[in-house]
Design a protein around this motif. Structure first.
Motif, PDB file in Angstrom:
ATOM      1  N   THR A   1      36.305  39.436  48.016  1.00  0.00           N
ATOM      2  CA  THR A   1      36.093  38.896  46.676  1.00  0.00           C
ATOM      3  C   THR A   1      37.429  38.544  46.038  1.00  0.00           C
ATOM      4  N   GLN A   2      37.365  37.647  45.058  1.00  0.00           N
ATOM      5  CA  GLN A   2      38.582  37.293  44.346  1.00  0.00           C
ATOM      6  C   GLN A   2      39.187  38.513  43.654  1.00  0.00           C
ATOM      7  N   GLU A   3      38.321  39.378  43.137  1.00  0.00           N
ATOM      8  CA  GLU A   3      38.798  40.564  42.446  1.00  0.00           C
ATOM      9  C   GLU A   3      39.585  41.478  43.398  1.00  0.00           C
ATOM     10  N   SER A   4      39.073  41.657  44.612  1.00  0.00           N
ATOM     11  CA  SER A   4      39.775  42.505  45.577  1.00  0.00           C
ATOM     12  C   SER A   4      41.128  41.916  45.955  1.00  0.00           C
ATOM     13  N   PHE A   5      41.148  40.601  46.122  1.00  0.00           N
ATOM     14  CA  PHE A   5      42.406  39.952  46.472  1.00  0.00           C
ATOM     15  C   PHE A   5      43.415  40.080  45.324  1.00  0.00           C
ATOM     16  N   ASP A   6      42.956  39.837  44.088  1.00  0.00           N
ATOM     17  CA  ASP A   6      43.852  39.940  42.933  1.00  0.00           C
ATOM     18  C   ASP A   6      44.403  41.359  42.790  1.00  0.00           C
ATOM     19  N   GLU A   7      43.561  42.356  43.030  1.00  0.00           N
ATOM     20  CA  GLU A   7      44.012  43.751  42.936  1.00  0.00           C
ATOM     21  C   GLU A   7      45.104  44.047  43.970  1.00  0.00           C
ATOM     22  N   ALA A   8      44.922  43.517  45.180  1.00  0.00           N
ATOM     23  CA  ALA A   8      45.925  43.737  46.227  1.00  0.00           C
ATOM     24  C   ALA A   8      47.251  43.090  45.851  1.00  0.00           C
ATOM     25  N   VAL A   9      47.195  41.896  45.263  1.00  0.00           N
ATOM     26  CA  VAL A   9      48.419  41.205  44.846  1.00  0.00           C
ATOM     27  C   VAL A   9      49.133  42.001  43.759  1.00  0.00           C
TER      28      VAL A   9
ATOM     29  N   ALA B   1      39.395  39.651  57.851  1.00  0.00           N
ATOM     30  CA  ALA B   1      38.584  39.278  56.686  1.00  0.00           C
ATOM     31  C   ALA B   1      38.544  37.768  56.509  1.00  0.00           C
ATOM     32  N   ASP B   2      37.490  37.307  55.839  1.00  0.00           N
ATOM     33  CA  ASP B   2      37.309  35.890  55.540  1.00  0.00           C
ATOM     34  C   ASP B   2      37.860  35.613  54.146  1.00  0.00           C
ATOM     35  N   LEU B   3      38.923  34.812  54.071  1.00  0.00           N
ATOM     36  CA  LEU B   3      39.547  34.490  52.788  1.00  0.00           C
ATOM     37  C   LEU B   3      39.128  33.124  52.260  1.00  0.00           C
ATOM     38  N   ALA B   4      38.079  32.549  52.846  1.00  0.00           N
ATOM     39  CA  ALA B   4      37.602  31.255  52.367  1.00  0.00           C
ATOM     40  C   ALA B   4      37.168  31.372  50.911  1.00  0.00           C
ATOM     41  N   GLY B   5      37.597  30.424  50.105  1.00  0.00           N
ATOM     42  CA  GLY B   5      37.218  30.418  48.700  1.00  0.00           C
ATOM     43  C   GLY B   5      38.067  31.306  47.810  1.00  0.00           C
ATOM     44  N   ILE B   6      39.122  31.905  48.367  1.00  0.00           N
ATOM     45  CA  ILE B   6      39.992  32.775  47.582  1.00  0.00           C
ATOM     46  C   ILE B   6      41.173  31.965  47.046  1.00  0.00           C
TER      47      ILE B   6
ATOM     48  N   ARG C   1      44.760  31.763  46.231  1.00  0.00           N
ATOM     49  CA  ARG C   1      45.884  32.556  46.733  1.00  0.00           C
ATOM     50  C   ARG C   1      47.117  32.369  45.845  1.00  0.00           C
ATOM     51  N   THR C   2      47.002  32.779  44.606  1.00  0.00           N
ATOM     52  CA  THR C   2      48.125  32.753  43.678  1.00  0.00           C
ATOM     53  C   THR C   2      48.171  34.076  42.932  1.00  0.00           C
ATOM     54  N   ALA C   3      49.303  34.341  42.295  1.00  0.00           N
ATOM     55  CA  ALA C   3      49.434  35.582  41.533  1.00  0.00           C
ATOM     56  C   ALA C   3      48.497  35.593  40.345  1.00  0.00           C
ATOM     57  N   GLU C   4      48.167  34.399  39.822  1.00  0.00           N
ATOM     58  CA  GLU C   4      47.241  34.319  38.693  1.00  0.00           C
ATOM     59  C   GLU C   4      45.809  34.585  39.129  1.00  0.00           C
ATOM     60  N   GLY C   5      45.519  34.290  40.399  1.00  0.00           N
ATOM     61  CA  GLY C   5      44.210  34.591  40.968  1.00  0.00           C
ATOM     62  C   GLY C   5      43.057  33.979  40.218  1.00  0.00           C
ATOM     63  N   GLY C   6      42.141  34.832  39.732  1.00  0.00           N
ATOM     64  CA  GLY C   6      40.935  34.357  39.082  1.00  0.00           C
ATOM     65  C   GLY C   6      41.150  33.737  37.716  1.00  0.00           C
ATOM     66  N   ASN C   7      42.361  33.784  37.181  1.00  0.00           N
ATOM     67  CA  ASN C   7      42.658  33.173  35.881  1.00  0.00           C
ATOM     68  C   ASN C   7      42.906  31.682  36.086  1.00  0.00           C
ATOM     69  N   ILE C   8      41.835  30.892  36.027  1.00  0.00           N
ATOM     70  CA  ILE C   8      41.913  29.484  36.418  1.00  0.00           C
ATOM     71  C   ILE C   8      41.786  28.518  35.253  1.00  0.00           C
ATOM     72  N   ASP C   9      41.700  29.021  34.036  1.00  0.00           N
ATOM     73  CA  ASP C   9      41.380  28.157  32.897  1.00  0.00           C
ATOM     74  C   ASP C   9      42.329  26.981  32.745  1.00  0.00           C
TER      75      ASP C   9
ATOM     76  N   VAL D   1      38.990  26.255  42.953  1.00  0.00           N
ATOM     77  CA  VAL D   1      38.990  26.385  41.495  1.00  0.00           C
ATOM     78  C   VAL D   1      37.854  25.572  40.887  1.00  0.00           C
ATOM     79  N   ALA D   2      37.654  24.351  41.364  1.00  0.00           N
ATOM     80  CA  ALA D   2      36.596  23.491  40.824  1.00  0.00           C
ATOM     81  C   ALA D   2      35.227  24.136  40.978  1.00  0.00           C
ATOM     82  N   VAL D   3      34.981  24.751  42.141  1.00  0.00           N
ATOM     83  CA  VAL D   3      33.695  25.410  42.367  1.00  0.00           C
ATOM     84  C   VAL D   3      33.525  26.571  41.391  1.00  0.00           C
ATOM     85  N   LYS D   4      34.568  27.368  41.227  1.00  0.00           N
ATOM     86  CA  LYS D   4      34.488  28.502  40.303  1.00  0.00           C
ATOM     87  C   LYS D   4      34.306  28.033  38.862  1.00  0.00           C
ATOM     88  N   ALA D   5      34.797  26.830  38.562  1.00  0.00           N
ATOM     89  CA  ALA D   5      34.695  26.292  37.205  1.00  0.00           C
ATOM     90  C   ALA D   5      33.388  25.553  36.950  1.00  0.00           C
ATOM     91  N   GLY D   6      32.480  25.537  37.928  1.00  0.00           N
ATOM     92  CA  GLY D   6      31.161  24.941  37.716  1.00  0.00           C
ATOM     93  C   GLY D   6      31.015  23.509  38.154  1.00  0.00           C
TER      94      GLY D   6
END
Length: 506
Positions: free
Chosen positions: A8-16, A43-48, A50-58, A113-118
């Motif tokens: 998950t994106q959350e797990s990846f962000d936590e590791a970073v 692990a499958d990192l598809a859709g992750i 890969r930046t320090a900002e992670g899920g903060n995509i606004d 990012v586009a997919v996560k943004a709808g």
């Protein structure tokens, strides 16, 4: 194959963030370390992201473009003025520009990012896709973005949740059949490309498309082309889709009958293949091949021929379908198309793949041999000695033709197929370390088919052993066993055993 564990994106962000806080890494170092750690775990990192900002995509350009499209689409739904519809098209164009970034890594991140943004829901809600009946350009523009974003499990799941199957089925209804008009072919092609992307590696979407009859709509569109095999439509007949659209249509049908989703324990691909065959696909695919074989264009349309053969290979899931297609003239048409398109590696790979599937029937095997199929194999190997795909499929056909058929094995030896097999093995050895241009791992599969071909040639024809050995087959077989133990040890040993060697396991 086993599906890899999703991250998950959350797990990846936590590791970073842990790498930054506990190991005093820079953001770039933290991201790189997290990627390496997860990849080492398989692990499958598809859709992750890969930046320090992670899920903060606004603030990401792809998120801004997706949000803008969603806002414009909502405004169009409230008031469908021409200005607002044009604004929707502009927003689609802006999103496409972001998604087509020059840098490969930037493109992958933008899509995620586009997919996560709808973006998937926004595109499926576009007026051009849901309602508009007149603008070909706007409809194709919106559709063209879907294959770009539908490249991950998350995106395809979102497509399903947003009623994407029903939306595209409805779109086809508004542009095909009695509603066909200028531009229908382009819309069908763009729709088919989106459908294939949504069905790829997603069992639920495949089945949903078949359950609502999308395959029948696509076959009907293909039948418009196949109904005029001698050079196009007559007066008053519908204009067939262009070759590129027909190729996309074949790709969609192929995806429905392909078991490529590793997540569920079972697949309906076999059943879907039968359903598609019974809905008229055999006649439509044969008709396209027949039309291609008779076109005045010297080389025809190789991409379309490859697409038809690729689709039929998946649709021909049992002996009855293979026989029915052959009886329609499909076998002759396929062999003719392969001869005409021999210069194309894609045609050779897909064409021999289809012939290999059809050769599961003993009666069809004899017909292939009787129509100079062995000579066709020799020609293909010589023409594409530097391409793993054509070599593997051509040798695979040879393996099938000789299986439990000593008469064909004798004819193959007389036709020069021993030299052909060894030429392919020589090429596989030469390309093995660096990989064939079309496949980094293709050498092992070419070698596997070559080992099986040599075994089938002598298994019931011991009198052919001297000829095979005199050509130098033994060292090739032993080197293949050593170089590719996972794929060639068993078949190489079997070939050596049937050639009379007691140390075949060595």
């Amino acid at each position: 194959m086993v599906a890899r564990k999703r991250v998950t994106q959350e797990s990846f962000d936590e590791a970073v963030q842990e790498n930054i806080a506990e190991f005093d890494m820079t953001p770039d170092e933290a991201v790189k370390s997290a990627v390496e750690e997860f990849e080492m775990q398989g692990a499958d990192l598809a859709g992750i992201i890969r930046t320090a900002e992670g899920g903060n995509i606004d603030s990401h350009p792809a998120a801004l473009a997706a949000h803008r499209l969603a806002a414009v689409v909502g405004a169009v739904c409230d008031a469908e003025s021409s200005e607002q519809i044009n604004a929707e098209a502009e927003a689609c164009q802006q999103l496409l520009q972001v998604l087509r970034s020059a840098n490969k890594e930037a493109r992958a991140e933008a899509v995620t990012v586009a997919v996560k943004a709808g973006a998937v829901r926004a595109l499926l809600s576009c007026h051009a896709i849901t309602k508009e009946a007149d603008s070909v350009d706007n409809t194709c523009l919106a559709l063209s973005a879907l294959p770009i974003v539908l490249v991950s499990d998350d995106a395809r799941d979102e497509f399903s949740a947003a009623d994407g199957v029903e939306t595209l089925a409805s779109l086809l209804d508004r542009w095909t059949g009695a509603n066909a008009r200028p531009g229908t072919g382009d819309v069908v092609g763009a729709s088919a490309a989106a459908i294939e992307a949504a069905a790829s590696k997603h069992e639920n979407n495949k089945c949903a498309f078949v359950d609502v009859g999308v395959h029948m709509r696509l076959i009907s569109a293909a039948a418009v082309a196949s109904g005029s095999p001698n050079g196009g439509p007559g007066a008053g007949e519908p204009v067939p889709p262009p070759p590129s659209a027909l190729g996309a249509l074949c790709g969609a049908l192929r995806s429905f009958a392909t078991a490529d989703d590793l997540r569920p324990s079972t697949s309906r691909a076999f059943q879907n293949g039968r359903t598609i065959a019974n809905a008229g696909a055999l006649e439509a695919m044969y008709g396209i091949l027949h039309w291609e074989n008779n076109t005045e264009v010297a080389a025809g349309h190789p991409d379309l021929v490859a697409a038809v053969c690729g689709a039929m290979r998946r649709i021909a899931v049992n002996d009855d379908i293979c026989t029915e297609f052959a009886d329609l003239g499909g076998l002759n048409a396929t062999m003719q198309a392969v001869r005409k398109g021999m210069g194309s590696a894609a045609v050779a790979r897909s064409g021999f793949g289809l012939l290999r599937q059809l050769a599961n029937s003993d009666a069809i095997k004899n017909t292939i041999v009787g129509q100079d199929g062995l000579e066709l194999i020799n020609t293909a190997v010589a023409a594409h000695i530097d391409c793993a795909g054509p070599l593997e499929q051509a040798l695979g056909l040879l393996v099938s033709l000789m299986l439990r058929n000593p008469g064909v094995a004798e004819r193959a030896a007389a036709a020069g197929c021993i030299d052909t097999v060894l030429d392919a093995m020589r090429a596989a050895e030469a390309f093995g370390a660096r990989g064939f241009p079309d496949s980094a791992v293709g050498a092992q599969w070419v070698q596997r088919q070559a080992c099986m071909a040599l075994r089938n040639m002598v298994a019931r024809n011991p009198e052919l052993r001297p000829a095979v050995l005199e050509k130098g087959a033994e060292p090739f077989l032993r080197r293949a066993k050593v170089a590719h133990p996972a794929t060639c040890d068993d078949v190489g040993a079997a070939a050596l055993r049937d050639l009379g060697f007691d140390d075949y396991l060595a």
